[in-house]
Design a protein around this motif. Structure first.
Motif, PDB file in Angstrom:
ATOM      1  N   LEU A   1      11.592  21.894  10.282  1.00  0.00           N
ATOM      2  CA  LEU A   1      11.897  20.708  11.063  1.00  0.00           C
ATOM      3  C   LEU A   1      13.327  20.233  10.818  1.00  0.00           C
ATOM      4  N   GLY A   2      14.104  20.083  11.882  1.00  0.00           N
ATOM      5  CA  GLY A   2      15.443  19.539  11.792  1.00  0.00           C
ATOM      6  C   GLY A   2      15.421  18.047  12.070  1.00  0.00           C
ATOM      7  N   PRO A   3      16.595  17.436  12.236  1.00  0.00           N
ATOM      8  CA  PRO A   3      17.921  18.065  12.224  1.00  0.00           C
ATOM      9  C   PRO A   3      18.468  18.259  10.816  1.00  0.00           C
TER      10      PRO A   3
ATOM     11  N   THR B   1      22.737  21.062   3.470  1.00  0.00           N
ATOM     12  CA  THR B   1      22.699  20.039   4.509  1.00  0.00           C
ATOM     13  C   THR B   1      21.303  19.436   4.600  1.00  0.00           C
ATOM     14  N   GLY B   2      21.247  18.257   5.205  1.00  0.00           N
ATOM     15  CA  GLY B   2      19.975  17.576   5.409  1.00  0.00           C
ATOM     16  C   GLY B   2      20.128  16.085   5.212  1.00  0.00           C
ATOM     17  N   PRO B   3      19.234  15.282   5.805  1.00  0.00           N
ATOM     18  CA  PRO B   3      19.358  13.817   5.692  1.00  0.00           C
ATOM     19  C   PRO B   3      19.186  13.297   4.282  1.00  0.00           C
ATOM     20  N   GLY B   4      18.572  14.075   3.408  1.00  0.00           N
ATOM     21  CA  GLY B   4      18.410  13.629   2.029  1.00  0.00           C
ATOM     22  C   GLY B   4      19.665  13.711   1.202  1.00  0.00           C
ATOM     23  N   LEU B   5      20.710  14.353   1.736  1.00  0.00           N
ATOM     24  CA  LEU B   5      21.994  14.471   1.049  1.00  0.00           C
ATOM     25  C   LEU B   5      23.011  13.516   1.674  1.00  0.00           C
ATOM     26  N   LEU B   6      24.077  13.210   0.931  1.00  0.00           N
ATOM     27  CA  LEU B   6      25.131  12.354   1.469  1.00  0.00           C
ATOM     28  C   LEU B   6      25.633  12.939   2.781  1.00  0.00           C
ATOM     29  N   ASN B   7      25.801  12.066   3.775  1.00  0.00           N
ATOM     30  CA  ASN B   7      26.185  12.546   5.095  1.00  0.00           C
ATOM     31  C   ASN B   7      27.157  11.593   5.753  1.00  0.00           C
ATOM     32  N   VAL B   8      27.628  11.967   6.944  1.00  0.00           N
ATOM     33  CA  VAL B   8      28.642  11.195   7.651  1.00  0.00           C
ATOM     34  C   VAL B   8      28.379  11.285   9.150  1.00  0.00           C
ATOM     35  N   PHE B   9      28.897  10.310   9.887  1.00  0.00           N
ATOM     36  CA  PHE B   9      28.783  10.247  11.340  1.00  0.00           C
ATOM     37  C   PHE B   9      30.195  10.237  11.913  1.00  0.00           C
ATOM     38  N   ALA B  10      30.519  11.195  12.772  1.00  0.00           N
ATOM     39  CA  ALA B  10      31.855  11.282  13.377  1.00  0.00           C
ATOM     40  C   ALA B  10      31.788  10.708  14.785  1.00  0.00           C
TER      41      ALA B  10
ATOM     42  N   VAL C   1      23.328  29.567  10.862  1.00  0.00           N
ATOM     43  CA  VAL C   1      22.581  29.094  12.023  1.00  0.00           C
ATOM     44  C   VAL C   1      22.093  27.696  11.672  1.00  0.00           C
ATOM     45  N   LYS C   2      22.192  26.772  12.630  1.00  0.00           N
ATOM     46  CA  LYS C   2      21.899  25.356  12.358  1.00  0.00           C
ATOM     47  C   LYS C   2      20.825  24.866  13.319  1.00  0.00           C
ATOM     48  N   ASN C   3      19.787  24.283  12.766  1.00  0.00           N
ATOM     49  CA  ASN C   3      18.748  23.651  13.579  1.00  0.00           C
ATOM     50  C   ASN C   3      18.935  22.146  13.514  1.00  0.00           C
ATOM     51  N   ASP C   4      19.470  21.581  14.589  1.00  0.00           N
ATOM     52  CA  ASP C   4      19.633  20.133  14.693  1.00  0.00           C
ATOM     53  C   ASP C   4      18.647  19.535  15.681  1.00  0.00           C
ATOM     54  N   LEU C   5      17.580  20.263  15.954  1.00  0.00           N
ATOM     55  CA  LEU C   5      16.510  19.762  16.795  1.00  0.00           C
ATOM     56  C   LEU C   5      15.492  19.042  15.921  1.00  0.00           C
ATOM     57  N   SER C   6      14.930  17.967  16.425  1.00  0.00           N
ATOM     58  CA  SER C   6      13.915  17.225  15.670  1.00  0.00           C
ATOM     59  C   SER C   6      12.566  17.928  15.795  1.00  0.00           C
TER      60      SER C   6
ATOM     61  N   ALA D   1      28.841  21.405   7.864  1.00  0.00           N
ATOM     62  CA  ALA D   1      28.725  20.387   6.820  1.00  0.00           C
ATOM     63  C   ALA D   1      27.585  19.427   7.187  1.00  0.00           C
ATOM     64  N   ASN D   2      27.514  18.308   6.482  1.00  0.00           N
ATOM     65  CA  ASN D   2      26.365  17.409   6.655  1.00  0.00           C
ATOM     66  C   ASN D   2      26.732  16.240   7.562  1.00  0.00           C
ATOM     67  N   THR D   3      26.879  16.542   8.829  1.00  0.00           N
ATOM     68  CA  THR D   3      27.253  15.549   9.837  1.00  0.00           C
ATOM     69  C   THR D   3      26.066  15.296  10.754  1.00  0.00           C
TER      70      THR D   3
END
Length: 676
Positions: free
Chosen positions: A632-634, A417-426, A595-600, A530-532
């Motif tokens: 650093l997230g997200p 996961t990460g912004p550098g990979l293909l992602n999606v917005f739900a 565990v997911k860090n989606d904090l900036s 996933a990468n959302t």
């Protein structure tokens, strides 16, 4: 409008045959006496003066902003006078005002004037979404001082009006701007890309977490400012940082936008159009309506992007091109300071917007692509069924539950996961649900206190908006809940589905709400694996005290059984506890965890996985990391397995609970405790 699958409707219909809720004039109509002139709109828009930021901006250390103040005027005759603009920031000179236009001749009729102010970074503080910083707001005032010699004394008074603004830079990002060289290569280019969809606020990538807002009332005369403020607070308290104004509802009252400004809630704003039967026409009336609403609302710093409609995918070779060449063209002309988007969901633009930010290019022509990778999605939606009603009757009864989680990623590597990979917005997904006994019981006679209404079943047509014949009041309460209850709690609990009474009805409704909460929680945790980069649940609130999709009940304080702003359903507590926490952890029964860090920001904290035996009440520690560090997230994930530590007994006898808590000396953010 009425109807859809969460609101009542009357027998009236639009000329297109769409059911609606009959009404006449529903807002104040008044006459205003005009002296020298009238300021009909004051529209301050805020523009960042620096280069595209890739890192979090700091107060006092960026390039500053330009505020363009467009003042719309109507004058009964030619006037002369001075226009002054005042901002309550930084050091003041004299009264804090500058003369934007001296001895200006104002023509008879409608006109406008734009005055610009440059604002130093040392004079203002940045506005941030909740959790990333503060929400400072500033007043900007326009004054018109008539030339007294040309006017009768009675019409020579100064005229002024003010708006409250904030300072932020917002970009809707569709390319991989984390890639070296991307910004330089794409600077000055038009059209969006298909890498994904996420937001940068003041340079920081932000994980959007929230819900879709529908009107709080069907009868708009009962709208209440305080209720709207309470609802926004409920969103913030549940770890939400974004709300979407859905396109099939209404432009909301001023108090709601004020509350979002103050609370740090970003707003994804549809124009009030939707799919079939709610589409626009390129008319003078609708042009004026669009202009009026954008002028009324553009000063609100919380509004982060405008889009054309709900679920009306825009293609230039079909009739939907009207959303690009009319609706959003009007919006872009009125407000060129924030991103525009064709629709919700959308594939993006091929022309007309800046590639880096999605902000409209002055004089650009908005065009959409004919195809592309899906970067924004709606669904899935879990519809209640199992009992004849106006909605859901005939839908598939059984469905795949989302709890317990089914994490199928390779245990050794996990999901990348990460912004550098293909992602999606739900931007929409959810599950239908009833409301609580406290909310619903006052709308029913006691003999109807039951999931099936205590009456013979109605005869109902199948489909999205069915028609029922009969006298069963529960047939008119949108979606039933039989399938949700059975799939999550087993068929035994539905043996008394036809029974009535306070105890029976309370149990039925609670299980219905808990089933919705479990289903949406599991959906969120699957998406966060996933990468959302956007999670906007359908929907936030209810419009009447019965069935719908919301996590907050109907909120009219004057209606029996209701609390102002709406009572929380179990799902809303799940949001606060774990599902929408900035940092969350969860496990599948197989022992696969993440565990997911989606904090900036970076995260340092404590991670604890426990098993709780449901029969004995024993708590068994399985995994502990007292000094978990995440960059650093997200979009930062850490995967691990506790397969070897799992209890040897039947998995149905225990639950796994994952705790992720930030060390107390760190800056505050939300962390979670999640069970599977």
């Amino acid at each position: 409008s009425g109807g859809w699958d969460w609101a009542p409707y009357s027998n009236s219909k639009t000329k297109e045959g769409v059911r609606t809720f009959s009404r006449g004039i529903w807002k104040a109509v008044y006459l205003v006496e005009v002296g020298s002139l009238a300021i009909t709109h004051m529209v301050p828009t805020v523009h960042f003066l620096g280069d595209y930021p890739l890192h979090k901006l700091q107060d006092g250390k960026h390039a500053g902003f330009r505020v363009d103040i467009r003042t719309h005027i109507w004058a009964p005759r030619i006037q002369r006078g001075n226009f002054l603009v005042c901002g309550d920031w930084g050091s003041k000179h004299d009264d804090g005002c500058v003369i934007g236009a001296r001895d200006l001749e104002v023509p008879k009729g409608d006109s406008n004037i734009t005055i610009s102010l440059n604002v130093s970074s040392t004079d203002v503080k940045l506005w941030w979404p909740v959790g990333l910083g503060g929400q400072p707001l500033y007043d900007v005032t326009v004054k018109f001082v008539p030339t007294v010699a040309l006017l009768p004394l009675a019409t020579s008074k100064m005229i002024k009006t003010s708006r409250r603004i904030g300072f932020k830079h917002f970009a809707l990002v569709t390319g991989n701007d984390t890639s070296p060289g991307f910004v330089v290569e794409n600077e000055g280019k038009e059209g969006t890309l298909s890498h994904g969809m996420y937001f940068r606020v003041n340079g920081a990538i932000v994980m959007a977490k929230g819900a879709n807002m529908i009107p709080m009332e069907e009868m708009e005369g009962r709208l209440d400012d305080h209720a709207h403020r309470v609802l926004v607070k409920s969103a913030r308290d549940a770890n939400m940082n974004m709300l979407r104004v859905w396109g099939g509802g209404m432009y909301l009252p001023q108090a709601w936008y004020d509350a979002c400004d103050e609370a740090g809630i970003m707003v994804y704003h549809d124009m009030q159009y939707a799919q079939e039967g709610h589409s626009p026409a390129d008319s003078t009336t609708q042009h004026r309506e669009l202009s009026h609403q954008v002028r009324r609302l553009a000063h609100h710093v919380s509004i982060s992007l405008w889009d054309g409609c709900n679920e009306c995918q825009v293609y230039m070779n079909t009739s939907t091109k009207i959303y690009a060449d009319f609706v959003m063209s009007v919006v872009a002309t009125e407000d060129g300071s924030r991103p525009v988007w064709p629709s919700c969901p959308a594939l993006g633009w091929s022309e007309g917007v800046d590639r880096l930010t999605s902000i409209p290019i002055p004089g650009g022509v908005l065009q959409t692509p004919f195809s592309g990778r899906t970067i924004e999605e709606h669904g899935p939606y879990l519809h209640g069924t199992g009992f004849p009603s106006v909605n859901g009757w005939g839908d598939d009864y059984y469905f795949e539950p989302t709890v317990p989680l089914n994490l199928t990623q390779e245990e050794e590597e996990g999901e990348q996961t990460g912004p550098g990979l293909l992602n999606v917005f739900a931007s929409e997904f959810g599950a239908s649900v009833m409301s609580s006994f406290e909310s619903m019981s006052p709308t029913l006679r006691p003999e109807h206190w039951g999931l099936h209404g205590g009456e013979p079943y109605d005869t109902c047509t199948k489909g999205f908006e069915g028609t029922c014949v009969g006298n069963n009041p529960m047939a008119e309460r949108n979606y039933p809940c039989d399938n949700l209850i059975e799939v999550y709690f087993g068929p035994e609990v539905l043996r008394n589905a036809n029974a009535t009474g306070e105890h029976v009805f309370k149990k039925q409704l609670y299980l219905c709400m808990l089933a919705q909460a479990l289903h949406v929680k599991g959906n969120i945790e699957t998406r966060r694996a996933a990468n959302t980069f956007g999670l906007l649940i359908w929907q936030l609130n209810e419009i009447w005290p019965t069935g719908g999709w919301g996590s907050v009940e109907y909120g009219n304080k004057d209606a029996q059984g209701q609390v102002i702003g709406g009572r929380w359903k179990p799902l809303h507590y799940f949001y606060r506890q774990s599902a929408l926490a900035d940092v969350m952890a969860t496990c599948a029964p197989s022992g696969v965890c993440y565990v997911k860090n989606d904090l900036s920001a970076e995260f340092t904290g404590d991670l604890l996985i426990e098993a709780v035996n449901l029969e004995k009440g024993e708590v068994i520690p399985l995994h502990h990391e007292p000094n978990l560090q995440m960059p650093l997230g997200p979009g930062v994930s850490k995967w691990f397995t506790i397969k070897e530590q799992l209890p040897q007994e039947d998995p149905s006898t225990y639950v796994l609970i994952a705790h992720a808590s930030r060390h107390h000396y760190e800056k505050s953010s939300s962390s979670s405790s999640s069970s599977s």
